[in-house]
Design an enzyme around this catalytic site. Structure first.
Site, short mmCIF file in Angstrom:
data_model
loop_
_atom_site.label_atom_id
_atom_site.label_comp_id
_atom_site.label_asym_id
_atom_site.label_seq_id
_atom_site.Cartn_x
_atom_site.Cartn_y
_atom_site.Cartn_z
N LYS A 1 0.85 -1.20 0.00
CA LYS A 1 0.00 0.00 0.00
C LYS A 1 0.88 1.25 0.00
CE LYS A 1 -3.88 1.90 2.72
NZ LYS A 1 -4.72 1.67 3.94
N SER B 1 -9.75 1.58 3.09
CA SER B 1 -8.86 2.33 2.23
C SER B 1 -7.87 1.44 1.45
CB SER B 1 -8.07 3.35 3.04
OG SER B 1 -7.24 2.72 3.98
N SER C 1 -9.90 -0.85 7.30
CA SER C 1 -9.35 -0.69 5.96
C SER C 1 -8.72 -1.92 5.31
CB SER C 1 -8.32 0.44 5.94
OG SER C 1 -8.97 1.68 5.91
#
Lengths: 100, 494
Positions: free
Chosen positions: B78, B153, B177
């Protein structure tokens, strides 16, 4: 917490000033209504009786974490890489606007 | 089976038996990314050359009979986790050009294991969101239905794994997330206990709930990665000096007969889609039939978790994001004509560099922490947080783990909630409390539901919540469930 949590345009401007964020007139208007909505929603926390409750700021229960006070070699490439990241520079110095 | 459709265990076996090399494995992923990412949009940066170089090194180590389950295994990271020398944007405009000078601790640990990083994946900017629609660059797509979000996210992490663009991905989970995207994309997503994996090198969002997290295709894959990156780190003083369990060994024991599973009544109420409710109830029955005992429990402060989370988070965000000032790195208004003095540089750099949701959270947090409001909002939320933690503590006197749905609905369509922040916040309804309490939780696939606004069946996730630092029990039950059902074997059609 009171029910009176409508946020005015003036308050939004004041908060933006505190947060060092320039907002457009449109954003200012939008945040006044959105922040009011979110705060209205959050208002339900006032139902909860917390008079005898201690606040919690972290969950691990650790108190102090101390490492050895020993020298550690730094990455020799880091200095140049940090300087490369400066958006405005003069040689190896960060250039900023005059403060006074 | 194609090389890029394997799971970690299969890929590791193939590498050891020399059926293929790490370079071949890596190249099969890189070419699949090239072929598919124009429609999935998982990656912000693909580090092709570096990946092949890392794969070559892995091949050398394999030749020398080195053994690590992650040696030569391709992953994605990420874009909110610092990677030395590799662009790390947090999916934000303000960090568009930011190149970290150091690796996050978890990255150093993965490098030591010899894993191969294929690139950095998309997320909501600064991890503020539940769909990747708040990315300042683009929205990632759900491989099960390209019109829908992959969740967020850590949405790019989920879309990349589900679309066979990598074998696993490291994301973060601050309020759901990793669990929510795992549920939306038929994957396994683990948020460990707060303090289990070092946060050093994460771009901080909510320091008191941020957790590096793992998403992969199977429970055992997640367990392998956890074992490698967990544990004490002197650079993160909230990590705990506690033994990291041998999760893989533990998963070999498939007896769940002595376990008590709590079913919280508050998590099966009206907000929940009826078909998701049925799918999760069926999954719980299955776990019961495999030997566990189901115990009804209550977590009375559940409904206050989201409002508490949405006070604590913006407050910590407003403080954490204060460091982005246009002076030392990232986007700067310095040098533009409008910036006449230092204050202008701050306000214009931040005004232009931050996206909508980041601004909204900074504004809300600044307000809630400002003089006269601190007690009414932040302090109040911290007290309610104490009650939420106590709910779990009381429940875990009676049960070994808790099961709930991961999300109230399946993946929604791109654009469906984007005009309404409150609607988006409600996506976290089953996830925030766990984050506030710092507990470990894993989402595992448990069925499919056809949404009322679509033709394609979408995945459903079930959340298993554990006691503090007891990842091993939730992983064990998740693994037993996975082995006795067929959900994880279902794959999206190309």
């Amino acid at each position: 917490m009171t029910k009176k949590n409508r946020i005015s345009i003036e308050e939004v401007k004041h908060i933006a000033d505190l947060a060092r964020i320039e907002l457009t007139a449109q954003e200012t208007k939008k945040f006044a209504s959105e922040l009011s909505d979110v705060l209205g929603y959050i208002d339900q926390l006032s139902e909860v009786d917390t008079s005898k409750i201690e606040p919690v700021s972290q969950v691990t229960g650790t108190i102090n974490a101390i490492r050895d006070d020993a020298k550690e070699d730094s990455d020799p490439d880091a200095r140049k890489a940090l300087i490369d990241n400066f958006p405005n520079k003069d040689g190896d110095y960060i250039k900023v606007k005059q403060v006074m | 089976m194609k090389l890029n459709e394997l799971n970690i265990t299969q890929a590791c076996e193939g590498l050891r038996k020399k059926e293929f090399s790490a370079v071949e494995l890596t190249k099969s992923y890189l070419s699949h990314i090239k072929k598919t990412d124009h429609k999935i949009k998982s990656f912000i940066t693909v580090t092709e050359d570096e990946a092949v170089k890392q794969a070559r090194q892995a091949d050398k180590r394999i030749q020398n009979n080195e053994m690590s389950e992650l040696l030569g295994i391709p992953c994605s990271i990420k874009d909110i986790i610092n990677t030395k020398g590799v662009l790390t944007t947090a999916a934000s405009n303000i960090l568009k050009n930011y190149v970290p000078v150091y690796d996050a601790t978890l990255i150093s640990r993965l490098k030591k294991e010899g894993t191969v990083m294929l690139g950095k994946v998309n997320c909501d900017a600064f991890a503020h969101g539940a769909s990747t629609e708040n990315s300042d660059y683009f929205t990632s797509h759900n491989p099960w239905d390209l019109e829908r979000v992959p969740g967020g996210s850590s949405g790019g992490s989920a879309s990349a794994v589900a679309a066979n663009q990598c074998l696993y991905s490291i994301g973060t989970d601050t309020g759901g997330s990793i669990r929510q995207p795992a549920a939306f994309c038929n994957l396994v997503g683990l948020k460990p206990t707060y303090g289990r994996i070092s946060r050093y090198g994460l771009i901080s969002m909510t320091s008191s709930t941020d957790c590096p997290s793992i998403i992969a295709k199977r429970v055992v894959d997640v367990a392998i990665v956890l074992e490698k990156i967990a544990g004490l780190d002197q650079k993160d003083s909230t990590t705990i000096n506690k033994k990291v369990d041998d999760y893989q060994e533990y998963l070999k024991d498939e007896n769940i007969k002595d376990l008590k599973v709590g079913m919280p009544s508050e998590y099966f109420l009206n907000e929940l889609n009826v078909e998701i409710k049925e799918a999760v109830e069926k999954a719980i029955k299955k776990i019961e039939s495999l030997g566990a005992t189901i115990v009804p429990i209550s977590l009375p402060h559940t409904k206050y978790a989201v409002p508490t989370y949405y006070i604590i988070t913006p407050c910590e965000v407003s403080s954490n994001l204060a460091r982005f000032d246009g002076i030392r790195y990232g986007y700067s208004a310095n040098g533009t004509e409008e910036a006449k003095n230092l204050l202008d540089v701050y306000t214009k750099s931040r005004g232009k560099g931050f996206g909508n949701e980041a601004k909204r959270r900074i504004m809300l947090g600044t307000y809630a922490l400002s003089s006269g409001y601190y007690e009414a909002y932040y302090l109040k939320a911290q007290k309610v947080r104490a009650l939420i933690i106590k709910d779990f503590k009381d429940a875990f006197e009676k049960v070994d783990l808790i099961i709930s749905p991961t999300t109230p609905n399946v993946a929604f369509k791109i654009g469906q909630h984007s005009g309404n922040p409150l609607e988006m916040y409600m996506e976290d309804i089953f996830l925030s409390a766990v984050s506030l309490a710092g507990l470990p939780a894993v989402s595992v696939p448990c069925g499919f539901v056809k949404p009322s606004d679509g033709e394609k069946e979408m995945p459903v996730g079930m959340q298993l919540i554990g006691k503090s630092f007891d990842e091993k029990t939730i992983l064990k039950v998740a693994n037993v469930y996975e082995k006795n059902t067929d959900w994880t074997n279902q794959k999206p059609k190309d």
